[in-house]
Design an enzyme around this catalytic site. Sequence first.
Site, PDB file in Angstrom:
ATOM      1  CG  MET A 132      -3.789   3.526   4.140  1.00 32.51           C
ATOM      2  SD  MET A 132      -3.567   2.100   3.058  1.00 32.51           S
ATOM      3  CE  MET A 132      -4.172   2.765   1.525  1.00 32.51           C
TER       4      MET A 132
ATOM      5  CB  THR B 168      12.316  -4.746   0.444  1.00 31.87           C
ATOM      6  OG1 THR B 168      11.400  -4.661  -0.651  1.00 31.87           O
ATOM      7  CG2 THR B 168      12.477  -6.193   0.880  1.00 31.87           C
TER       8      THR B 168
ATOM      9  CD  GLU C  50      -6.985  -7.720   2.288  1.00 32.63           C
ATOM     10  OE1 GLU C  50      -6.693  -7.045   3.289  1.00 32.63           O
ATOM     11  OE2 GLU C  50      -7.424  -7.226   1.244  1.00 32.63           O
TER      12      GLU C  50
ATOM     13  CG  LEU D 284       4.860   0.860  -2.545  1.00 33.65           C
ATOM     14  CD1 LEU D 284       4.724   1.165  -1.050  1.00 33.65           C
ATOM     15  CD2 LEU D 284       4.112   1.892  -3.368  1.00 33.65           C
TER      16      LEU D 284
ATOM     17  NE  ARG E  26       7.116  10.045   1.900  1.00 33.76           N
ATOM     18  CZ  ARG E  26       5.813   9.740   1.913  1.00 33.76           C
ATOM     19  NH1 ARG E  26       5.291   9.159   2.971  1.00 33.76           N
ATOM     20  NH2 ARG E  26       5.054  10.036   0.878  1.00 33.76           N
TER      21      ARG E  26
ATOM     22  CG  HIS F 200      -0.322  -4.957  -2.224  1.00 33.61           C
ATOM     23  ND1 HIS F 200      -0.416  -3.581  -2.163  1.00 33.61           N
ATOM     24  CD2 HIS F 200      -0.503  -5.303  -3.529  1.00 33.61           C
ATOM     25  CE1 HIS F 200      -0.630  -3.124  -3.391  1.00 33.61           C
ATOM     26  NE2 HIS F 200      -0.694  -4.134  -4.225  1.00 33.61           N
TER      27      HIS F 200
ATOM     28  CB  SER G 159     -10.830  -5.498   9.022  1.00 33.52           C
ATOM     29  OG  SER G 159     -10.163  -5.517   7.782  1.00 33.52           O
TER      30      SER G 159
HETATM   31  C1  GRF Z   1      -7.126  -3.820   3.034  1.00 34.30           C
HETATM   32  O1  GRF Z   1      -7.644  -4.024   1.736  1.00 34.30           O
HETATM   33  C2  GRF Z   1      -5.647  -4.119   3.005  1.00 34.30           C
HETATM   34  O2  GRF Z   1      -5.307  -5.057   1.995  1.00 34.30           O
HETATM   35  C3  GRF Z   1      -5.034  -2.814   2.673  1.00 34.30           C
HETATM   36  O3  GRF Z   1      -5.815  -1.881   3.428  1.00 34.30           O
HETATM   37  C4  GRF Z   1      -7.189  -2.328   3.403  1.00 34.30           C
HETATM   38  C5  GRF Z   1      -7.867  -2.034   4.711  1.00 34.30           C
HETATM   39  O4  GRF Z   1      -7.285  -2.862   5.677  1.00 34.30           O
HETATM   40  N1  GRF Z   1      -3.631  -2.793   3.031  1.00 34.30           N
HETATM   41  P1  GRF Z   1      -7.831  -2.881   7.217  1.00 34.30           P
HETATM   42  O5  GRF Z   1      -9.306  -3.214   7.169  1.00 34.30           O
HETATM   43  O6  GRF Z   1      -7.613  -1.491   7.780  1.00 34.30           O
HETATM   44  O7  GRF Z   1      -7.022  -3.955   7.854  1.00 34.30           O
END
Ligand code: GRF
Length: 197
Positions: free
Chosen positions: A92, A143, A176, A146, A67, A111, A14
């Site tokens: 994520m 940076t 956001e 985290l 990673r 965030h 989103s």
């Molecule tokens: C949101 O709350 C954002 O702050 C966090 O991930 C959540 C989902 O974001 N980083 P989105 O809908 O996938 O952009």
Amino acid sequence: MTKRVAILISGGGSNMLALLRDMGMGGHPARPVLVASNDPAAAGLAKAAAQGVPVAAVDHRPFKGDRTAFEAALLAPLLAAEPDILCLAGFMRVLTPDFVNRFAGRMLNIHPSLLPKYPGLHTHQRALDAGDAQAGCTVHEVTPVLDDGPILGQARVPVLEGDTADTLAARVLVQEHRLYPAVLRRFAAGDRTPVLL
Ligand code: GRF
């Protein structure tokens, strides 16, 4: 010359859609060149492709926690897009310092807390547990530490009686979608003055 923006997502995207919508407006100093995800099933990929934005997916699971190997695979489509700016938007995966340093000074993240409060996960529940009167979201420069880089924007919302983590998250998410586009528009124009909503 408009800045080239790559966006990394893990889910619905989103925030990515809000960035695409704003960059689609006239007079924006940036344009999207790639939306990439660590999850091939991320719903945001189809939404970005439907708007004609190139997409890429590199599933992190086969790398079983390596990673560096995952990031090397992700860097292939990412560097091919030649981004000037990298936006993490609901991404994520924790990135290694090597990856972060490759984009030093030009990688942003959103965030869902008023940093420096509540870095990490479960931010809304932590704000509720602390009895905070306000919550919100932060866009910051990424940076190696985290959720710790220079703050480029913040938006505040009230915590209301009876709020749950879900109701608070929904209220913050609306902000956001206002904050991230405003910060990217300013950042892409070379202005690092924090956006405060
Ligand atoms: C949101 O709350 C954002 O702050 C966090 O991930 C959540 C989902 O974001 N980083 P989105 O809908 O996938 O952009």
